[in-house]
Design an enzyme around this catalytic site. Structure first.
Site, PDB file in Angstrom:
ATOM      1  N   HIS A 186      27.355 -10.844 -13.566  1.00 11.23           N
ATOM      2  CA  HIS A 186      27.995 -10.925 -12.258  1.00 11.23           C
ATOM      3  C   HIS A 186      27.610  -9.710 -11.401  1.00 11.23           C
ATOM      4  O   HIS A 186      27.222  -9.842 -10.245  1.00 11.23           O
ATOM      5  CB  HIS A 186      29.515 -11.018 -12.443  1.00 11.23           C
ATOM      6  CG  HIS A 186      30.299 -11.019 -11.180  1.00 11.23           C
ATOM      7  ND1 HIS A 186      30.807 -12.177 -10.612  1.00 11.23           N
ATOM      8  CD2 HIS A 186      30.662 -10.007 -10.356  1.00 11.23           C
ATOM      9  CE1 HIS A 186      31.445 -11.859  -9.496  1.00 11.23           C
ATOM     10  NE2 HIS A 186      31.375 -10.550  -9.318  1.00 11.23           N
ATOM     11  N   GLU A 187      27.691  -8.518 -11.998  1.00 13.55           N
ATOM     12  CA  GLU A 187      27.370  -7.294 -11.246  1.00 13.55           C
ATOM     13  C   GLU A 187      25.900  -7.256 -10.836  1.00 13.55           C
ATOM     14  O   GLU A 187      25.562  -6.896  -9.714  1.00 13.55           O
ATOM     15  CB  GLU A 187      27.718  -6.056 -12.088  1.00 13.55           C
ATOM     16  CG  GLU A 187      29.198  -5.887 -12.371  1.00 13.55           C
ATOM     17  CD  GLU A 187      30.039  -5.916 -11.106  1.00 13.55           C
ATOM     18  OE1 GLU A 187      29.609  -5.371 -10.074  1.00 13.55           O
ATOM     19  OE2 GLU A 187      31.132  -6.505 -11.130  1.00 13.55           O
ATOM     20  N   HIS A 197      25.278  -9.315  -7.784  1.00 11.12           N
ATOM     21  CA  HIS A 197      25.586  -8.655  -6.500  1.00 11.12           C
ATOM     22  C   HIS A 197      24.371  -7.851  -6.027  1.00 11.12           C
ATOM     23  O   HIS A 197      24.050  -7.834  -4.846  1.00 11.12           O
ATOM     24  CB  HIS A 197      26.777  -7.701  -6.653  1.00 11.12           C
ATOM     25  CG  HIS A 197      28.128  -8.372  -6.599  1.00 11.12           C
ATOM     26  ND1 HIS A 197      28.512  -9.213  -5.575  1.00 11.12           N
ATOM     27  CD2 HIS A 197      29.203  -8.288  -7.423  1.00 11.12           C
ATOM     28  CE1 HIS A 197      29.758  -9.624  -5.788  1.00 11.12           C
ATOM     29  NE2 HIS A 197      30.195  -9.085  -6.900  1.00 11.12           N
ATOM     30  N   GLU A 225      31.520 -13.065  -3.860  1.00  5.85           N
ATOM     31  CA  GLU A 225      32.044 -13.255  -5.212  1.00  5.85           C
ATOM     32  C   GLU A 225      31.571 -14.578  -5.813  1.00  5.85           C
ATOM     33  O   GLU A 225      31.168 -14.642  -6.980  1.00  5.85           O
ATOM     34  CB  GLU A 225      33.574 -13.209  -5.193  1.00  5.85           C
ATOM     35  CG  GLU A 225      34.129 -11.811  -5.073  1.00  5.85           C
ATOM     36  CD  GLU A 225      33.612 -10.924  -6.176  1.00  5.85           C
ATOM     37  OE1 GLU A 225      33.965 -11.144  -7.332  1.00  5.85           O
ATOM     38  OE2 GLU A 225      32.823 -10.025  -5.890  1.00  5.85           O
TER      39      GLU A 225
HETATM   40 ZN   LIG Z   1      31.931  -9.384  -7.782  1.00  3.30          ZN
END
Ligand SMILES: [Zn+2]
Length: 277
Positions: A143-144, A147, A201
């Site tokens: 997830h990171e 980004h 997100e």
């Molecule tokens: Zn996030």
């Protein structure tokens, strides 16, 4: 008619003056993330800022004796992120050449992040308090990493520039206060303090789950991770990670759909890993 042309020209001129450009940072992948992004600062500037902020934070962590304290733990985290990073060219070709780096910081805080250009950290609070499995750590770091691939920090800094918002107080923990209003300070602030937009997100969730699946990590771990985070949120010390990753009600439902979508990639990755043994 003339008026419309003039207005359009006016906007274009304003955009040119401010250095505004529209880009799409990543390829769509199986999960199909595809959205134009408006940028007012270059990747090079943001990456240089991240490099500076990261170097300073890691030096500070070293000075405080909280950097990479446990060799086995560091090795575990490096092995997980290495497998995820190997899958990043699915979304952008240049990512293979990024200066990827990960460190483990000893603190009670439940947090993890990836700065622009692949500068990552995970805190022992997250690993220990969540009793996180490898699959769950892959869900967090996937997830990171997503980004960073989507350059969400650059987008957020661009948004701040366009709305003339100042930079808030940056985290005291890692001694980055003196980076101030510089790009490095803004990158640190965006990474450590500011919440991501719901749109960002969702994109990071979907790309992250595909990266994890392709790397042979169970995509369903993203769901158990959010459930664990959710349980902690009601406690005395809500995870810091949740303040920069605001939860939304339908997130788990979305993750279930996308975990299904990438299940064949996970099966294929597991299959080839088994065949290689
Ligand atoms: Zn996030």
């Amino acid at each position: 008619m003339v008026r419309i042309v003039l207005v359009t020209f006016g906007l274009a001129a304003a955009a040119a003056l401010s250095g505004c450009q529209t880009v799409d940072t990543t390829k769509a992948g199986v999960v199909g993330v595809d959205r134009d992004q408006r940028m007012m600062v270059s990747s090079d500037e943001v990456n240089a800022g991240a490099q500076k902020a990261y170097a300073q934070m890691m030096a500070e962590a070293q000075k405080k004796g909280v950097l990479d304290k446990d060799a086995a733990q560091l090795q575990r985290i490096q092995a997980i992120t290495k497998r995820l990073v190997a899958q990043t060219p699915t979304f952008r070709d240049d990512a293979a050449k990024w200066p990827w780096e990960v460190h483990v910081i000893s603190t009670e805080e439940v947090n993890a992040w990836c700065m622009p250009h692949g500068k990552m950290a995970i805190y022992t609070g997250l690993i220990q308090k969540l009793n996180a499995t490898d699959d769950e750590i892959a869900a967090v770091m996937g997830h990171e990493i997503s980004h960073a691939l989507r350059e969400h920090s650059r987008e957020q800094i661009s948004r701040q520039m366009s709305t003339q918002l100042g930079v808030g107080v940056v985290g005291a923990l890692l001694g980055i206060g003196d980076l101030g209003q510089s790009i490095a300070g803004q990158v640190a602030n965006v990474t450590l303090n500011l919440p991501n937009s719901r749109q960002a997100e969702t994109e990071a969730d979907r790309i992250g789950i595909e990266l994890a699946a392709r790397a042979g990590f169970d995509p369903n771990a993203a769901i158990s991770l959010w459930e664990k985070m959710g349980k902690m949120a009601g406690g005395n010390q809500p995870p810091k990670w949740l303040s920069t990753h605001p939860p939304h009600a339908d997130r788990i439902a979305d993750l279930r759909v996308y975990a299904q979508k990438v299940a064949p990639l996970y099966a294929a990755a597991k299959g080839s890993a088994a065949a290689g043994k």
